[in-house]
Scaffold this active site. Structure first.
Site, short mmCIF file in Angstrom:
data_model
loop_
_atom_site.label_atom_id
_atom_site.label_comp_id
_atom_site.label_asym_id
_atom_site.label_seq_id
_atom_site.Cartn_x
_atom_site.Cartn_y
_atom_site.Cartn_z
CE LYS A 174 4.09 -8.78 -14.34
NZ LYS A 174 3.06 -7.78 -14.71
N GLY A 227 10.50 -0.54 -11.93
CA GLY A 227 9.25 -0.36 -11.19
C GLY A 227 9.53 0.29 -9.85
CB THR A 229 11.84 1.75 -4.06
OG1 THR A 229 12.42 2.69 -4.98
CG2 THR A 229 12.86 1.38 -3.01
CB THR A 231 8.04 -3.91 -6.86
OG1 THR A 231 6.84 -3.21 -6.62
CG2 THR A 231 7.73 -5.19 -7.60
CD GLU A 249 17.83 1.12 -14.13
OE1 GLU A 249 17.72 2.28 -13.67
OE2 GLU A 249 18.92 0.62 -14.42
CB CYS A 283 11.34 7.02 -12.93
SG CYS A 283 12.15 6.82 -14.53
CD GLU A 383 8.45 7.08 -7.37
OE1 GLU A 383 8.16 5.93 -6.99
OE2 GLU A 383 9.07 7.31 -8.42
P1 NAD Z 1 5.44 -1.73 -9.67
O1 NAD Z 1 6.68 -2.00 -8.91
O2 NAD Z 1 4.15 -1.81 -8.97
O3 NAD Z 1 5.30 -2.72 -10.92
C1 NAD Z 1 6.29 -2.82 -11.92
C2 NAD Z 1 6.19 -4.19 -12.56
O4 NAD Z 1 6.54 -5.17 -11.59
C3 NAD Z 1 4.80 -4.55 -13.06
O5 NAD Z 1 4.91 -5.30 -14.25
C4 NAD Z 1 4.27 -5.43 -11.92
O6 NAD Z 1 3.27 -6.32 -12.33
C5 NAD Z 1 5.53 -6.16 -11.50
N1 NAD Z 1 5.53 -6.68 -10.13
C6 NAD Z 1 4.85 -6.21 -9.06
N2 NAD Z 1 5.10 -6.98 -7.98
C7 NAD Z 1 5.97 -7.94 -8.38
C8 NAD Z 1 6.62 -9.03 -7.72
N3 NAD Z 1 6.42 -9.28 -6.44
N4 NAD Z 1 7.45 -9.80 -8.43
C9 NAD Z 1 7.69 -9.55 -9.73
N5 NAD Z 1 7.10 -8.55 -10.42
C10 NAD Z 1 6.25 -7.74 -9.75
O7 NAD Z 1 5.66 -0.31 -10.35
P2 NAD Z 1 4.61 0.53 -11.18
O8 NAD Z 1 3.60 1.10 -10.24
O9 NAD Z 1 4.16 -0.26 -12.35
O10 NAD Z 1 5.55 1.69 -11.75
C11 NAD Z 1 5.82 2.88 -11.07
C12 NAD Z 1 7.19 2.83 -10.43
O11 NAD Z 1 8.18 2.56 -11.41
C13 NAD Z 1 7.58 4.15 -9.82
O12 NAD Z 1 8.15 3.91 -8.57
C14 NAD Z 1 8.61 4.69 -10.78
O13 NAD Z 1 9.53 5.60 -10.23
C15 NAD Z 1 9.27 3.45 -11.22
N6 NAD Z 1 9.98 3.65 -12.48
C16 NAD Z 1 11.33 3.64 -12.46
C17 NAD Z 1 12.05 3.87 -13.63
C18 NAD Z 1 13.55 3.86 -13.66
O14 NAD Z 1 14.10 3.79 -14.75
N7 NAD Z 1 14.23 3.92 -12.54
C19 NAD Z 1 11.34 4.09 -14.82
C20 NAD Z 1 9.95 4.09 -14.78
C21 NAD Z 1 9.27 3.86 -13.61
#
Ligand code: NAD
Length: 483
Positions: A174, A227, A229, A231, A249, A283, A383
């Site tokens: 997804k 995504g 923290t 989540t 991650e 990130c 963040e």
């Molecule tokens: P997010 O956690 O809102 O969403 C990430 C993904 O998870 C999306 O596809 C979303 O639809 C899905 N999701 C949301 N809730 C869910 C649930 N309850 N169950 C399963 N899936 C769910 O993150 P975002 O806003 O899309 O991305 C930004 C974040 O990602 C920032 O915190 C950033 O630091 C982090 N990030 C981390 C890395 C890394 O490698 N550590 C890389 C890129 C981004």
């Protein structure tokens, strides 16, 4: 209005309940397409296709899997211009960045893991005391789930999918519902590359519905998630009691530590990038800048005018450094943090939404620098994930380390110094999964990638990813020493 579709069992299809979400172009604020608001039924359909495809894919010779992934890499590379434009419009990032970084890296991910799987090996341990030989099989897990964020859409989507497929798993994936376009295009390339139907299934929709259905599915053996923290914690609450393999991650709040003995010019140029590349929505961005006091004023005098000179504009405009941030909601979140500048520090530049004449409804935030006097404030602890950095002076190496580590996150850190001994001392003491010395975002795909503390659990990259997507099984054989 155009509708994107799910890609299940090698075919594009509408969501079962015919529910749809709107997608927007961040540069203009306009609605662009609708995407499936998939639910548990669509995930079940994708799972069934993946389960059916697993026996054959997992037994497909490594050379065949490898060549399909490399073909996929070639097809993505050949469509660079089209994919880069789609990515830039969907995310808000500058076209030049999508052309130089996002799409080449998505192609490189498939190429890298297509090659890596041919070199993946397991160990044997001979035990002479018991006349036995142990060997470790690395078997694919089955159907796995990959869930990715919006900041580097195809780049991170493929970073998970490629090793999962290379290792012989089938996948239900997804992408972020905020940036679905390039993931939706991927299905076509998979078919052209000869990936068998059902090996990769792409389901669009919201996290708490489609994402949660993947995480909670009892047949899905592992979840690779990138995504936020919060989540990540929610996913772990569901998946951990089901004993799924989990790679998380998560967010970052990375320090950029600048010692007085650094190469000032190089540090300045790279720090502009590490602060504001992709509108600060990486990130790995160094959003907390700590500068040794001897060069603090010199740094400010050079950095602030350079930040003010950065050009912000629509993704497809020529000569821009920053595009739009990803959504209206995210822009409002970023602005809620810049509003803290007054109470928590001093605004040195930016801080406001920008009105771009040719795109008055786009989501633009001025690159922002806020001077702070402590790490114990929201601007330094939370963040923001936008074009916002804090700067703060320090005196000694010990103080720099204490400030850098005083945060819940631990993804990456950057250190600027010409003293090799210091670079090693500091790198060892930093609480981070990745440390860059005199460089930033310098990636070798063979290296382990991941964070400590609230930045996650597990490592991706190279053989670490192939280990994650396989189950080691030890087989012990005792042999007779005499004939
Ligand atoms: P997010 O956690 O809102 O969403 C990430 C993904 O998870 C999306 O596809 C979303 O639809 C899905 N999701 C949301 N809730 C869910 C649930 N309850 N169950 C399963 N899936 C769910 O993150 P975002 O806003 O899309 O991305 C930004 C974040 O990602 C920032 O915190 C950033 O630091 C982090 N990030 C981390 C890395 C890394 O490698 N550590 C890389 C890129 C981004």
């Amino acid at each position: 209005m155009e509708k994107l579709q799910n890609f299940i069992d090698g075919k594009y299809c509408d969501p079962i309940d015919d529910q749809w979400l709107d997608n927007y172009v961040p540069s203009t604020g306009e609605r662009s397409q609708q995407i499936p608001a998939s639910n548990v039924k669509d995930v079940e359909r994708a799972y069934k296709a993946a389960k059916k495809a697993f026996p054959s894919w997992s037994q497909t010779p490594i050379e065949t899997r490898s060549s399909i992934l490399i073909k996929l890499a070639d097809l993505i590379a050949a469509d660079l211009d089209k994919l880069a434009k789609a990515e830039a419009l969907d995310n808000g990032k500058p076209l030049a960045l999508a052309t130089k970084v996002d799409i080449p890296r998505a192609s490189a991910n498939f190429r890298f893991f297509g090659n890596a799987i041919t070199q993946f090996a397991s160990e044997a341990h001979e035990n002479l005391a018991s006349d036995s030989i142990n060997f470790t099989l690395r078997q694919p897990l089955g159907v796995v789930g990959c869930i990715s964020p919006w900041n580097l859409p195809l780049y991170l989507f493929s970073w998970k999918i490629a090793p999962a497929l290379a290792a012989g798993n089938t996948v239900v994936a997804k992408p972020s519902e905020i940036t679905p376009v390039t993931a939706a295009l991927l299905g076509k390339y998979c078919n052209e590359a000869g990936l068998p139907a059902g090996v990769l299934n792409i389901v669009h929709g919201k996290g708490p519905e489609a994402g949660q259905a993947i995480v909670a599915h009892s047949g899905i053996k592992a979840i690779s998630f990138t995504g936020g923290t919060t989540t990540g914690a929610a996913i772990a609450r569901t998946a951990a009691p089901m004993f799924k393999k989990l790679s998380l991650e998560l967010g970052g709040k990375n320090p950029n530590i600048i010692f007085a003995d650094c190469d000032f010019e190089k540090m300045l140029q790279v720090s502009l990038k590490s602060s504001f590349a992709n509108q600060g929505q990486i990130c790995l961005c160094g959003s907390r800048i700590f500068v040794q006091e001897e060069i603090y004023e010199k740094f400010k005098a050079a950095f602030i005018p350079a930040v003010k000179a950065l050009k912000v504009g629509p993704s497809l405009a020529a000569g821009i450094d920053l595009g739009a941030v990803v959504s209206k909601q995210h822009m409002e979140k970023i602005l809620s943090y810049t509003a803290l500048a007054e109470s928590e520090g001093k605004l040195l530049c930016g801080g406001q939404q920008l009105q771009i004449k040719e795109a008055p409804n786009g989501y633009y935030v001025a690159p922002t620098v806020i001077e702070v006097g402590t790490t114990r404030c929201r601007l330094q602890q939370e963040e923001i994930f936008g074009p916002v950095v804090t700067i703060m002076p320090f005196k000694t190496e010990e103080e720099a380390l204490a400030l850098a580590n005083d945060v819940p996150y631990g993804l990456s850190a950057t250190v600027w110094t010409s003293n090799i001994d210091r670079s090693i001392r500091v790198s060892k003491a930093l609480e981070a999964g990745i440390v860059w010395v005199n460089t930033w975002l310098n990636r070798d795909l063979r290296t382990p990638f991941g964070g400590v503390k609230a930045s996650g659990v597990g490592r991706e990259g190279g053989f670490e990813a192939l280990r994650f997507f396989t189950e080691p099984k030890n087989i012990c054989i005792q042999y007779k020493t005499n004939t």
